[in-house]
Design a protein around this motif. Structure first.
Motif, PDB file in Angstrom:
ATOM      1  N   THR A 205       0.810  -1.226   0.000  1.00 40.43           N
ATOM      2  CA  THR A 205       0.000   0.000   0.000  1.00 40.43           C
ATOM      3  C   THR A 205       0.838   1.269   0.000  1.00 40.43           C
ATOM      4  OG1 THR A 205      -0.146  -0.015   2.417  1.00 40.43           O
ATOM      5  CG2 THR A 205      -1.885  -1.161   1.205  1.00 40.43           C
ATOM      6  N   ILE A 206       2.077   1.209   0.490  1.00 42.67           N
ATOM      7  CA  ILE A 206       2.933   2.390   0.606  1.00 42.67           C
ATOM      8  C   ILE A 206       4.194   2.172  -0.232  1.00 42.67           C
ATOM      9  CG2 ILE A 206       4.215   3.903   2.163  1.00 42.67           C
ATOM     10  CD1 ILE A 206       1.255   4.033   2.673  1.00 42.67           C
ATOM     11  N   GLU A 207       4.558   3.179  -0.987  1.00 45.24           N
ATOM     12  CA  GLU A 207       5.758   3.082  -1.814  1.00 45.24           C
ATOM     13  C   GLU A 207       6.986   3.530  -1.031  1.00 45.24           C
ATOM     14  OE1 GLU A 207       7.321   5.508  -5.626  1.00 45.24           O
ATOM     15  OE2 GLU A 207       5.484   4.323  -5.980  1.00 45.24           O
ATOM     16  N   HIS A 208       8.068   2.745  -1.146  1.00 45.14           N
ATOM     17  CA  HIS A 208       9.346   3.111  -0.533  1.00 45.14           C
ATOM     18  C   HIS A 208      10.449   2.916  -1.563  1.00 45.14           C
ATOM     19  CE1 HIS A 208      13.087   2.430   1.811  1.00 45.14           C
ATOM     20  NE2 HIS A 208      12.592   3.405   2.552  1.00 45.14           N
ATOM     21  N   GLU A 209      11.129   4.008  -1.895  1.00 44.24           N
ATOM     22  CA  GLU A 209      12.206   4.002  -2.888  1.00 44.24           C
ATOM     23  C   GLU A 209      11.758   3.347  -4.185  1.00 44.24           C
ATOM     24  OE1 GLU A 209      15.623   2.247  -1.071  1.00 44.24           O
ATOM     25  OE2 GLU A 209      15.986   3.972   0.250  1.00 44.24           O
ATOM     26  N   GLY A 210      10.548   3.723  -4.623  1.00 41.17           N
ATOM     27  CA  GLY A 210      10.036   3.288  -5.909  1.00 41.17           C
ATOM     28  C   GLY A 210       9.401   1.915  -5.934  1.00 41.17           C
TER      29      GLY A 210
END
Length: 507
Positions: free
Chosen positions: A119-124
């Motif tokens: 659900t959450i993007e981290h470093e693409g």
């Protein structure tokens, strides 16, 4: 002469007046813990003792992901849901620029995995277990709301945070907001804040069945010393999504414990003269102990501050570390902390200066044990440069016996205790107790005047021995006490080399 005779007659009649009748303590069939002397009218050779938990220091969730390299788990919460365990914990990346709310899952509370939430993007990339950014708090389940809003979280949201966009017509505030979720992974914010201010620490929230309301514990600062302390706000069962009322009139205020938090909420938990100068209640983690009557427990992290970072008192010789202690209450308002020691032993691999910060991370029941999770960050709270400390952060657990926080103890010399007059329901009396190899427990039932009831006296009692959370009191006639239910009785318990944790009349 007549007046003098009247005085003498009055004194004589007063001397014949019956003694005040002791009002029975109505316990029904609810379990009673020996946390203090509430259940002890008198005792001989018996002392109340704190029972340290069994410690399992293994790191349950090492900092292995890029979004955990700054720090992991200082604020965590563990809950059981449909037979599985969930752990929500906060973390920071290596640059310490972003704070994340993450989730881990377990079938046994020991082995944890990070689900791919997406659900959450981290470093693409979305291949991670992040469920929130820029929020912190303890997740809880609301059994009264619709399934779409079953999971809840109270959190601070800053006014300038662009990750929480506004809807048309709503205001942006530095405030406390409620987040809701159907699955605990994807969260939505209730637009209006529940409080027009926020505190730096996380809030504890649980439904208080004895009060019939939600209990919200928030951290503030005492007006006279500036020390960190906790206030209690009570919220109606269906009121979590509406602005909280924190005006005078709460139960705590009515009981004379109203010290204001920004002029509105009463403090109920704070340090006192028995603590060292500069001690603060950094986090509280209060619970309603739902497996017993009138029992609340908390695992406060006491911070020994070396400098007045919160504007309060400090001790220049303090460690600047934190330790997790134990506290209890019978109403969630008047708290006691008589055993002021850490329940998590110090590790050999502490921080750069041999100092830890320990925070409670949740409490769940597993069979006949109570498991308390904690997060530990090695290093001093404000005086060390502990960024990043991912490798020095860990999550562990300690295990208490069910109901076993405090016990009434007797040595080999023996002792006994007598309860107040009780009004009970049930057919059997069960004891949670332990005895040594040569120890025993003997139970007698007495009337209001402390006289043994026929067939239930000490001469008819069958001694109990061994270790069980459900010893059944018995006499030569058997264990059935149903004929005495509803009558005022006292319980006298004689002990030798034994620990008594709880008693309960059961159907």
């Amino acid at each position: 002469m007549r007046a003098a005779l009247g005085v003498v007659l009055s004194v004589w009649l007063l001397g014949l007046a019956p003694a005040a009748v002791e009002r029975p303590l109505a316990i029904g069939s609810r379990k009673q813990l020996f946390l203090d002397r509430r259940l002890i009218a008198d005792a001989r050779g018996v002392e109340l003792s704190f029972n340290p938990p069994q410690h399992f220091p293994s790191n349950l969730l090492p900092a292995e992901r890029p979004w955990e390299r700054g720090r992991l788990g200082a604020y965590a919460s563990v809950l059981e849901d449909d037979g599985r365990y969930r752990m929500y914990y906060n973390s920071f990346d290596a640059r310490y620029e972003s704070e994340y709310l993450c989730v881990a899952l377990s079938d046994d509370g020991v082995r944890w995995t990070r689900p791919r939430v997406g659900t959450i993007e981290h470093e693409g990339a979305r291949d991670n277990n992040i469920v929130g950014v820029g929020v912190r708090g303890r997740v809880f389940i609301d059994p009264f709301d619709a399934p779409a809003r079953r999971y809840k979280l109270l959190t601070r949201i800053d006014a300038e945070d662009p990750r929480w966009p506004l809807t048309k017509g709503s205001r942006r505030l530095d405030a406390t907001y409620l987040l809701t979720s159907a699955d605990g992974f994807s969260w939505e914010r209730v637009e209006e804040p529940v409080l027009q201010f926020h505190t730096a620490a996380v809030s504890d929230v649980f439904f208080d069945d004895l009060a019939g309301r939600w209990a919200v514990y928030m951290r503030g600062s005492l007006p006279d010393t500036g020390s960190a302390a906790y206030a209690r706000i009570e919220v109606p069962r269906d009121g979590l999504a509406r602005p909280f009322s924190v005006l005078p009139g709460t139960r705590a205020a009515e009981r004379g414990r109203a010290v204001d938090l920004r002029g509105e909420a009463p403090f109920v938990f704070q340090t006192d003269a028995n603590d060292s100068v500069g001690a603060h209640v950094y986090t509280l983690y209060a619970h309603r102990y739902g497996w017993a009557d009138a029992a609340y427990v908390a695992f406060p992290s006491i911070w020994y501050s070396r400098r007045p970072s919160l504007g309060g008192l400090s001790d220049p010789t303090a460690s600047d570390g934190m330790e997790m202690q134990f506290a209890f209450s019978h109403d969630g308002i008047a708290w006691r902390r008589p055993f002021r020691r850490s329940i998590v032993p110090a590790w050999l691999e502490a921080g750069p200066n041999g100092v830890d910060q320990v925070y409670c991370g949740g409490m769940v029941r597993h069979r006949d044990e109570v498991v308390v999770y904690y997060s530990r960050v090695a290093g001093r709270h404000l005086l060390d440069d502990w960024k990043p400390l991912g490798r020095l952060a860990s999550i562990g657990r300690v295990v208490f016996r069910l109901d076993g926080f405090v016990s009434a103890d007797a040595t080999e010399a023996g002792g006994e205790l007598t309860t107040p007059v009780l009004d009970f329901e049930g057919r059997r009396l069960e004891l949670n107790a332990w005895t040594g190899a040569g120890g025993w427990i003997e139970v007698a039932l007495l009337d209001e005047k402390r006289q043994p009831l026929p067939e239930f006296g000490p001469r008819q009692a069958i001694r109990l021995a061994g270790n069980s959370v459900r010893h059944v009191a018995a006499w030569k006639r058997g264990s059935d006490v149903g004929a005495l239910a509803g009558r005022p009785v006292r319980v006298r318990i004689a002990l030798r080399d034994a620990k008594l944790f709880a008693l309960q009349f059961v159907p």
